[in-house]
Write a protein that holds these residues in place. Structure first.
Motif, mmCIF file in Angstrom:
data_model
loop_
_atom_site.group_PDB
_atom_site.id
_atom_site.type_symbol
_atom_site.label_atom_id
_atom_site.label_comp_id
_atom_site.label_asym_id
_atom_site.label_seq_id
_atom_site.Cartn_x
_atom_site.Cartn_y
_atom_site.Cartn_z
ATOM 1 N N LEU A 147 16.933 -3.286 -11.502
ATOM 2 C CA LEU A 147 15.482 -3.355 -11.346
ATOM 3 C C LEU A 147 15.096 -3.624 -9.892
ATOM 4 O O LEU A 147 14.174 -2.991 -9.356
ATOM 5 C CB LEU A 147 14.900 -4.429 -12.269
ATOM 6 N N TYR A 148 15.798 -4.538 -9.236
ATOM 7 C CA TYR A 148 15.512 -4.800 -7.823
ATOM 8 C C TYR A 148 15.792 -3.552 -6.977
ATOM 9 O O TYR A 148 15.073 -3.262 -6.019
ATOM 10 C CB TYR A 148 16.326 -5.984 -7.307
ATOM 11 N N ARG A 149 16.853 -2.822 -7.307
ATOM 12 C CA ARG A 149 17.150 -1.589 -6.580
ATOM 13 C C ARG A 149 16.016 -0.593 -6.735
ATOM 14 O O ARG A 149 15.604 0.074 -5.778
ATOM 15 C CB ARG A 149 18.454 -0.962 -7.090
ATOM 16 N N LYS A 150 15.460 -0.486 -7.936
ATOM 17 C CA LYS A 150 14.354 0.439 -8.157
ATOM 18 C C LYS A 150 13.111 0.003 -7.391
ATOM 19 O O LYS A 150 12.350 0.845 -6.897
ATOM 20 C CB LYS A 150 14.067 0.580 -9.649
ATOM 21 N N ILE A 151 12.910 -1.311 -7.274
ATOM 22 C CA ILE A 151 11.811 -1.805 -6.443
ATOM 23 C C ILE A 151 12.046 -1.370 -4.997
ATOM 24 O O ILE A 151 11.131 -0.898 -4.314
ATOM 25 C CB ILE A 151 11.687 -3.337 -6.560
ATOM 26 N N GLY A 152 13.288 -1.516 -4.540
ATOM 27 C CA GLY A 152 13.621 -1.072 -3.190
ATOM 28 C C GLY A 152 13.393 0.417 -2.998
ATOM 29 O O GLY A 152 12.881 0.850 -1.960
ATOM 30 N N ASN A 153 13.751 1.204 -3.995
ATOM 31 C CA ASN A 153 13.533 2.650 -3.906
ATOM 32 C C ASN A 153 12.049 2.982 -3.792
ATOM 33 O O ASN A 153 11.673 3.909 -3.069
ATOM 34 C CB ASN A 153 14.126 3.364 -5.112
ATOM 35 N N SER A 154 11.212 2.229 -4.489
ATOM 36 C CA SER A 154 9.776 2.509 -4.404
ATOM 37 C C SER A 154 9.241 2.173 -3.012
ATOM 38 O O SER A 154 8.391 2.883 -2.484
ATOM 39 C CB SER A 154 9.004 1.758 -5.486
ATOM 40 N N TRP A 155 9.758 1.089 -2.406
ATOM 41 C CA TRP A 155 9.376 0.775 -1.023
ATOM 42 C C TRP A 155 9.881 1.874 -0.085
ATOM 43 O O TRP A 155 9.171 2.316 0.818
ATOM 44 C CB TRP A 155 9.943 -0.570 -0.587
ATOM 45 N N ARG A 156 11.125 2.288 -0.278
ATOM 46 C CA ARG A 156 11.727 3.328 0.567
ATOM 47 C C ARG A 156 10.916 4.619 0.511
ATOM 48 O O ARG A 156 10.680 5.263 1.533
ATOM 49 C CB ARG A 156 13.159 3.596 0.108
ATOM 50 N N ASP A 157 10.468 4.993 -0.689
ATOM 51 C CA ASP A 157 9.706 6.226 -0.843
ATOM 52 C C ASP A 157 8.358 6.171 -0.134
ATOM 53 O O ASP A 157 7.742 7.205 0.108
ATOM 54 C CB ASP A 157 9.512 6.563 -2.324
ATOM 55 N N GLN A 158 7.914 4.969 0.199
ATOM 56 C CA GLN A 158 6.671 4.805 0.956
ATOM 57 C C GLN A 158 6.955 4.542 2.438
ATOM 58 O O GLN A 158 6.054 4.143 3.177
ATOM 59 C CB GLN A 158 5.844 3.651 0.380
ATOM 60 N N ASN A 159 8.213 4.722 2.821
ATOM 61 C CA ASN A 159 8.640 4.483 4.210
ATOM 62 C C ASN A 159 8.406 3.042 4.651
ATOM 63 O O ASN A 159 8.137 2.778 5.813
ATOM 64 C CB ASN A 159 7.953 5.462 5.174
ATOM 65 N N ARG A 160 8.531 2.129 3.720
ATOM 66 C CA ARG A 160 8.384 0.692 4.012
ATOM 67 C C ARG A 160 9.790 0.094 3.979
ATOM 68 O O ARG A 160 10.189 -0.566 3.027
ATOM 69 C CB ARG A 160 7.469 0.040 2.975
ATOM 70 N N TYR A 161 10.544 0.356 5.047
ATOM 71 C CA TYR A 161 11.968 0.047 5.074
ATOM 72 C C TYR A 161 12.294 -1.449 5.096
ATOM 73 O O TYR A 161 13.254 -1.858 4.429
ATOM 74 C CB TYR A 161 12.640 0.797 6.223
ATOM 75 N N PRO A 162 11.550 -2.296 5.804
ATOM 76 C CA PRO A 162 11.884 -3.736 5.733
ATOM 77 C C PRO A 162 11.758 -4.288 4.307
ATOM 78 O O PRO A 162 12.615 -5.057 3.853
ATOM 79 C CB PRO A 162 10.871 -4.386 6.677
ATOM 80 N N GLU A 163 10.718 -3.869 3.588
ATOM 81 C CA GLU A 163 10.542 -4.316 2.205
ATOM 82 C C GLU A 163 11.653 -3.756 1.313
ATOM 83 O O GLU A 163 12.150 -4.442 0.419
ATOM 84 C CB GLU A 163 9.170 -3.900 1.672
ATOM 85 N N ALA A 164 12.028 -2.501 1.576
ATOM 86 C CA ALA A 164 13.113 -1.894 0.801
ATOM 87 C C ALA A 164 14.410 -2.653 1.022
ATOM 88 O O ALA A 164 15.129 -2.961 0.057
ATOM 89 C CB ALA A 164 13.277 -0.424 1.185
ATOM 90 N N LEU A 165 14.716 -2.981 2.271
ATOM 91 C CA LEU A 165 15.939 -3.729 2.567
ATOM 92 C C LEU A 165 15.937 -5.093 1.889
ATOM 93 O O LEU A 165 16.969 -5.545 1.389
ATOM 94 C CB LEU A 165 16.128 -3.868 4.082
ATOM 95 N N GLN A 166 14.775 -5.743 1.847
ATOM 96 C CA GLN A 166 14.683 -7.040 1.167
ATOM 97 C C GLN A 166 14.957 -6.885 -0.326
ATOM 98 O O GLN A 166 15.674 -7.681 -0.923
ATOM 99 C CB GLN A 166 13.304 -7.667 1.398
ATOM 100 N N ALA A 167 14.399 -5.854 -0.929
ATOM 101 C CA ALA A 167 14.626 -5.618 -2.362
ATOM 102 C C ALA A 167 16.090 -5.296 -2.628
ATOM 103 O O ALA A 167 16.660 -5.759 -3.626
ATOM 104 C CB ALA A 167 13.722 -4.488 -2.868
ATOM 105 N N TYR A 168 16.718 -4.525 -1.744
ATOM 106 C CA TYR A 168 18.141 -4.222 -1.916
ATOM 107 C C TYR A 168 18.985 -5.482 -1.765
ATOM 108 O O TYR A 168 19.978 -5.663 -2.478
ATOM 109 C CB TYR A 168 18.598 -3.148 -0.934
ATOM 110 N N ALA A 169 18.581 -6.364 -0.850
ATOM 111 C CA ALA A 169 19.288 -7.644 -0.707
ATOM 112 C C ALA A 169 19.128 -8.477 -1.976
ATOM 113 O O ALA A 169 20.080 -9.129 -2.428
ATOM 114 C CB ALA A 169 18.768 -8.403 0.518
ATOM 115 N N ASP A 170 17.927 -8.457 -2.562
ATOM 116 C CA ASP A 170 17.705 -9.165 -3.827
ATOM 117 C C ASP A 170 18.592 -8.579 -4.928
ATOM 118 O O ASP A 170 19.113 -9.307 -5.772
ATOM 119 C CB ASP A 170 16.237 -9.079 -4.246
#
Length: 192
Positions: A147-170
Motif C-alpha cells: 500500500l505504501y508503494r502504491k502511495i509512492g507510485n501515485s506521487w511519482r505519477d504526479q512528478n512529486r519525487y520527494p513525496e514518492a521517495l518518502q512513501a517508498y521509504a515507508d
C-alpha cells in the motif's frame, strides 16, 4: 391483466402507499429473484441486487453485491461505476452494515487502485491511507508495504519525487528485514 406505471408520479404514489415493512419485504424478494434468475450471470446484475438488498435493510448482502458489482465494472473498464459501487459499499460498512475491518481495508485498496488508474491521485492516496488505517492492527507487513508503494507510485505519477521517495521509504520500513525462511512474496514486494 397488469398495471402499467409508465409515469413517474404514478409509480412514486404507488411505491409510497406501501408501508416501510412491505417495501423492505418486496425489495428483498426482488433481490432474491434476481439471484435466482441470473445465478449464472450475477456480475451483470450485481448493482441492482445490491441496491434492492440495501433498500430491504439487508446491508451485509448489499455490501457483498456492491463489491461484486465494482469488480465486474472494473473488468470492463467502467471505472466510474466501480468507484461508485466501492464507495457505496464502504458507506454501508461505516453505517448500518456489520463492521468488517479486513473487508473495509480490501475495499479501500481496490478503490485506490481504480482511482489511480483514472489519474485521481489525491483520492487514490486517501483510499490507500484508509486501507492502511482500516487494517493497521491486522495488516501483514507485506500488504502494508504494498500500500505504501502504491502511495509512492501515485506521487511519482504526479512528478512529486520527494513525496514518492518518502512513501517508498515507508514501504521498506513496513516490510522490515528479509525473512529467515524463503518468501517469494516478500522479495516480490521488496523488488517492486
Amino acid at each position: 391483466d397488469a398495471y402499467d406505471f409508465t409515469h413517474d408520479k404514478l409509480r412514486e404514489v404507488a411505491y409510497n402507499s406501501l408501508s416501510a415493512a412491505r417495501r423492505r419485504l418486496l425489495h428483498r424478494r426482488i433481490a432474491e429473484g434476481f439471484v435466482a434468475v441470473y445465478r449464472d450471470q450475477l456480475a451483470a446484475v450485481s448493482g441492482e441486487i445490491a441496491t434492492h438488498y440495501e433498500l430491504a435493510g439487508q446491508y451485509d448482502q448489499a455490501v457483498s453485491y456492491f463489491q461484486r458489482a465494482a469488480e465486474a465494472a472494473r473488468e470492463v473498464y467502467a471505472n466510474a461505476d466501480a468507484v461508485r459501487f466501492y464507495r457505496r459499499a464502504l458507506a454501508l460498512l461505516a453505517g448500518p452494515a456489520a463492521a468488517s475491518q479486513p473487508l473495509a481495508a480490501d475495499l479501500h485498496h481496490h478503490l485506490g487502485d481504480t482511482l489511480h488508474w483514472t489519474a485521481r491521485h489525491d483520492e487514490a492516496r486517501a483510499a490507500y491511507m484508509q486501507a492502511i488505517a482500516a487494517a493497521s492492527a491486522g495488516t501483514d507487513a507485506i500488504h502494508q508495504a504494498e500500500l505504501y508503494r502504491k502511495i509512492g507510485n501515485s506521487w511519482r505519477d504526479q512528478n512529486r519525487y520527494p513525496e514518492a521517495l518518502q512513501a517508498y521509504a515507508d514501504a521498506e520500513r513496513a516490510l522490515g528485514a528479509p525473512p529467515s525462511e524463503p518468501s517469494p512474496e516478500w522479495w516480490r514486494v521488496w523488488i517492486q
